[in-house]
Design a protein around this motif. Structure first.
Motif, PDB file in Angstrom:
ATOM      1  N   ASP A  61       4.394   5.606   2.410  1.00 11.90           N
ATOM      2  CA  ASP A  61       4.540   7.016   2.771  1.00 11.90           C
ATOM      3  C   ASP A  61       4.669   7.178   4.279  1.00 11.90           C
ATOM      4  O   ASP A  61       5.470   7.983   4.763  1.00 11.90           O
ATOM      5  CB  ASP A  61       3.325   7.817   2.281  1.00 11.90           C
ATOM      6  N   THR A  62       3.858   6.426   5.013  1.00 16.40           N
ATOM      7  CA  THR A  62       3.922   6.509   6.472  1.00 16.40           C
ATOM      8  C   THR A  62       5.337   6.192   6.933  1.00 16.40           C
ATOM      9  O   THR A  62       5.939   6.934   7.717  1.00 16.40           O
ATOM     10  CB  THR A  62       2.942   5.507   7.110  1.00 16.40           C
ATOM     11  N   ASP A 113       0.824  -1.199   0.000  1.00 21.10           N
ATOM     12  CA  ASP A 113       0.000   0.000   0.000  1.00 21.10           C
ATOM     13  C   ASP A 113       0.867   1.262   0.000  1.00 21.10           C
ATOM     14  O   ASP A 113       1.733   1.412   0.856  1.00 21.10           O
ATOM     15  CB  ASP A 113      -0.890  -0.026   1.250  1.00 21.10           C
ATOM     16  N   PRO A 114       0.631   2.186  -0.950  1.00 18.00           N
ATOM     17  CA  PRO A 114       1.443   3.410  -0.997  1.00 18.00           C
ATOM     18  C   PRO A 114       1.322   4.237   0.292  1.00 18.00           C
ATOM     19  O   PRO A 114       2.292   4.895   0.687  1.00 18.00           O
ATOM     20  CB  PRO A 114       0.886   4.182  -2.189  1.00 18.00           C
ATOM     21  N   THR A 115       0.156   4.209   0.922  1.00 19.10           N
ATOM     22  CA  THR A 115       0.010   4.967   2.175  1.00 19.10           C
ATOM     23  C   THR A 115       0.953   4.413   3.239  1.00 19.10           C
ATOM     24  O   THR A 115       1.549   5.155   4.016  1.00 19.10           O
ATOM     25  CB  THR A 115      -1.435   4.888   2.688  1.00 19.10           C
ATOM     26  N   LEU A 116       1.090   3.088   3.272  1.00 16.54           N
ATOM     27  CA  LEU A 116       2.019   2.475   4.225  1.00 16.54           C
ATOM     28  C   LEU A 116       3.453   2.888   3.928  1.00 16.54           C
ATOM     29  O   LEU A 116       4.217   3.204   4.830  1.00 16.54           O
ATOM     30  CB  LEU A 116       1.928   0.947   4.135  1.00 16.54           C
TER      31      LEU A 116
END
Lengths: 254, 310
Positions: free
Chosen positions: B204-205, B199-202
């Motif tokens: 980024d996080t 997941d890109p959000t992961l």
């Protein structure tokens, strides 16, 4: 403490800019909300500010130092909490995993985690998994993770956009409480005008491509209350001003 | 334990209808099929009686289905619908299987098949996992290899048997090579997909919290790719067993496959041949069940297992 000057971002060379000439300053311990209609480049702005992507032009300074990658003094709370939490880690694990890379010892990290979870009212849920919690509680975990990181500035991307109204009001008050107690600066992006006025000391209205169209000072009493503050005539006036500013035809850019 | 548990209901099935047999079998057996499932049951904590009963009911139905089919086979052979010379009834296969177990004859060939399976999959995983991680995380490598992988993958591994025999001879090496080649692709491709699908959000996080590249791989990307890799291993497990027995049947490398051909050529030992086939089936079932049990434990956090873990 955060100085953004003439920031622009164009993804494809020669293409439409997503952000053009963004200029603003955030003071120490200030609570600033940024509102803008969807698609106005808020996401691009946040990704640049957080150092995840470089801007095409302009500069960002945090505490006098240029931002070139994700800064240590900044924590980013994403809108999509369910995707920014690690499902294979417990709540405590989610809060503590970045701390090791900030140079904290195991004991320090554990203490910071405990304190942060207590601050968001999840002291007894450290051993649960995020997916066992409600949406509001998951976002609290994300906030706790940001707090444990001990940032000077908290960057929040519509963090309460996907919870119900009641939970949202609770989380807003929790955030105000944390902002005071931890003496941090908050830059909060939202598309909800009520939320922006209720939370902040200043509202920046963004127009497309992302640039500050107007800055509106929120001269409401410092102590906010979901019932009383929102009943004030001044609250209504500020709301209308922000709304008008959002809808105003743009005169600042060509 | 399997053989003694299975034949008993069969005899009952002969006299009564399968439907009448089901309540008795439901009461009789939480053991054989429940094996992999039981591990998840332990995580349940306080078990509601309603849910336990529902599980028992489901298990009972499953067992009734098995018993029913065995009874039907028995009936079809006994009624002469299938020629008994080629299709011995289950009531002869199961005792033949039991004899293989009791005499210990079963374990040598099963061990040989298993040995090829284990070595082949280990060899495949040892290359496919690091390679998959590299291809999945380096965009250039991903683009360079995409078409080549799509082209190499569909080659049926059995087509390589003649070449493998030429290179290795008809021994264990040849079997291991064949299994390694066949199981390499599912493990590699699943690893690539898994790494690529983080997941890109992961991501980024992890980046926004200043995790260095290596830490992002170990703490974020690999765990989130693990469900894909597990699926790859489970596919590899099934393919590996097919290839092991194929190599044994075609080339004569020792193992279950050879025992099947030996029983076949022994003439009137049809029931023994089917007993070996049964052994191959049970082996596949147990391997799959064990992998699923491990998966359930390691990936208890994954959406597909959460319901059971709670």
């Amino acid at each position: 403490m955060l100085v953004v000057s003439d920031l622009s971002k164009t993804y494809a060379p020669g293409g439409e800019p997503a952000m053009a000439g963004l200029d603003f300053t955030v003071g120490e311990r200030e609570f600033v909300c940024i509102v803008g209609s969807s698609g106005c480049g808020k996401t691009t702005m946040l990704r640049c500010l957080s150092g995840l992507i470089p801007p095409t032009e302009g500069s960002i300074e945090l505490e006098g130092r240029a931002v070139q990658g994700p800064p240590e003094d900044m924590a980013y709370v994403f809108q999509d909490y369910s995707r920014s939490l690690l499902p294979w880690q417990t709540v405590a694990g989610n809060v503590s995993f970045p701390l090791k890379y900030k140079g904290l010892s195991k004991a320090e990290a554990a203490a910071a985690t405990e304190e942060a979870l207590a601050a968001v009212g999840l002291a007894d849920r450290g051993r649960s998994y995020p997916w066992q919690l409600s949406g509001g509680m998951q976002q609290r975990v994300a906030i706790a993770r940001a707090l444990a990181y001990k940032p000077r500035i908290l960057l929040m991307d519509e963090p309460f956009a996907s919870v119900d109204a009641q939970t949202r009001a609770e989380l807003e008050d929790l955030l105000l409480d944390i902002w005071r107690r931890f003496e941090i600066t908050v830059l909060f992006v939202t598309h909800d005008i009520d939320e922006a006025v209720y939370l902040s000391q200043r509202v920046l209205v963004l127009h497309k491509p992302a640039h500050v169209f107007e800055a509106i000072d929120v001269d409401l009493p410092a102590e906010r209350d979901q019932m009383d503050t929102k009943k004030l005539p001044r609250f209504g006036e500020l709301r209308s001003r922000v709304l008008a500013s959002l809808r105003a035809p743009d005169t600042t850019s060509a | 334990m399997q053989p003694s548990a299975v034949p008993a209901p069969v005899h009952r099935g002969e006299v009564s209808t399968p439907a009448a047999g089901s309540p008795r079998t439901a009461g009789a057996g939480p053991t054989p099929v429940a094996g992999p499932r039981g591990s998840a049951g332990r995580n349940d904590g306080p078990k509601e009686p309603g849910r336990a009963r529902a599980r028992l009911y489901r298990f009972g139905l499953g067992l009734a289905g098995v018993v029913g089919v065995i009874a039907l086979l028995e009936l079809v052979v006994r009624l002469g619908l299938l020629p008994e010379a080629w299709f011995p009834p289950p009531s002869e296969i199961f005792p033949a299987f039991a004899r293989l177990v009791v005499s210990g004859e079963l374990f040598g060939p099963v061990g040989q098949t298993l040995q090829g399976w284990v070595l082949g999959i280990l060899a495949a995983a040892a290359v496919a996992l690091p390679l998959g991680i590299a291809i999945g995380s380096i965009e250039l490598a991903h683009r360079l290899t995409r078409f080549m992988l799509e082209f190499l993958r569909p080659i049926p591994p059995v087509a390589l048997i003649p070449a493998a025999v030429l290179i290795f001879g008809s021994n264990l090496d040849m079997k291991v090579f064949l299994i390694a080649f066949g199981t390499f692709w599912p493990i590699l491709l699943q690893t690539v997909y898994g790494i690529h699908d983080t997941d890109p959000t992961l991501r980024d996080t992890a980046r926004s919290y200043g995790l260095p590249r290596r830490a992002r791989l170990v703490r974020i990307v690999l765990p989130s790719a693990l469900p894909y890799i597990a699926t790859g291993l489970r596919i590899a497990s099934a393919i590996g067993l097919i290839l092991a027995i194929t190599a044994e049947l075609v080339v004569g490398t020792p193992g279950i496959g050879v025992s099947i051909t030996d029983a076949q050529s022994a003439g009137d030992a049809q029931d023994v041949m089917y007993a070996w086939i049964l052994a191959a089936g049970l082996l596949g079932f147990l391997l799959n069940g064990s992998l699923q049990a491990v998966e359930r434990r390691v990936l208890h956090w994954h959406t597909s297992f959460r319901g059971e873990a709670r």
